[in-house]
Design a protein around this motif. Structure first.
Motif, PDB file in Angstrom:
ATOM      1  N   GLN A  32       0.891  -1.072  -0.013  1.00 44.33           N
ATOM      2  CA  GLN A  32      -0.051  -0.184  -0.091  1.00 44.33           C
ATOM      3  C   GLN A  32       0.964   1.268  -0.082  1.00 44.33           C
ATOM      4  O   GLN A  32       0.783   2.189  -0.715  1.00 44.33           O
TER       5      GLN A  32
ATOM      6  N   LEU B  64       0.738   4.065  -3.016  1.00 45.32           N
ATOM      7  CA  LEU B  64       0.281   5.272  -2.591  1.00 45.32           C
ATOM      8  C   LEU B  64       1.518   6.432  -2.955  1.00 45.32           C
ATOM      9  O   LEU B  64       1.187   7.353  -3.556  1.00 45.32           O
TER      10      LEU B  64
ATOM     11  N   GLN C 110       1.205   6.914  -6.668  1.00 44.70           N
ATOM     12  CA  GLN C 110       0.259   7.948  -6.938  1.00 44.70           C
ATOM     13  C   GLN C 110       0.451   9.413  -6.789  1.00 44.70           C
ATOM     14  O   GLN C 110       0.150  10.155  -7.331  1.00 44.70           O
TER      15      GLN C 110
END
Length: 154
Positions: A132, A136, A139
């Motif tokens: 994760q 992230l 992104q």
């Protein structure tokens, strides 16, 4: 939970020791013994830092990035902590160890890291799973790549 428990124990022992030491030494030295509070301040700072780190670990964290301004919002019950960070133009998120925890016996804490305009390290996502955290960071970097390099507001 472990860090919070140890922080409470550390701070409680420091308070107990300071009261006993200063109380006992006052009879032999006098009120000049209050100079020991400078010595004890080091231990209180460590205790409070552990308690603060444990509190942040328990908080729900959300991040909003608007241009080159990142707002970190941490919430735990009624406690609500917001922090605004101005990112350096061209800054990229990277996953790595937090610099303040590199010499920790338990190993470094890994987070998504940035450098703000003042050159200070900013960390988010410490409690995320590794995949994760990587996703992230990708992104965030994709978004930051669309921002002007000169730091002008869009």
């Amino acid at each position: 939970v472990g860090l919070g428990t140890f922080g409470i124990a550390w701070t409680s022992f420091t308070i107990f020791h300071a009261i006993m030491m200063i109380g006992g030494m006052t009879k032999s030295i006098g009120w000049g013994v209050l100079g020991l509070l400078g010595f004890y301040s080091i231990f209180f700072l460590v205790g409070f830092a552990m308690l603060y780190a444990a509190l942040l670990a328990l908080c729900d964290e959300s991040v909003r990035i608007d241009g080159l301004v990142m707002t970190i919002h941490r919430k735990l019950g009624k406690l609500d902590i917001k922090r605004r960070v101005h990112l350096m133009p061209g800054e990229q998120a990277r996953v790595g160890p937090i610099s303040s925890t590199k010499n920790n016996d338990a190993g470094p804490s890994v987070a998504i890291l940035f450098v703000d305009k003042l050159g200070k390290e900013v960390s988010i996502g410490q409690n995320l799973a590794p995949k994760q955290r990587e996703r992230l960071a990708e992104q965030i970097n994709a978004y930051l790549a669309t921002q002007p390099r000169d730091g002008a507001d869009v």
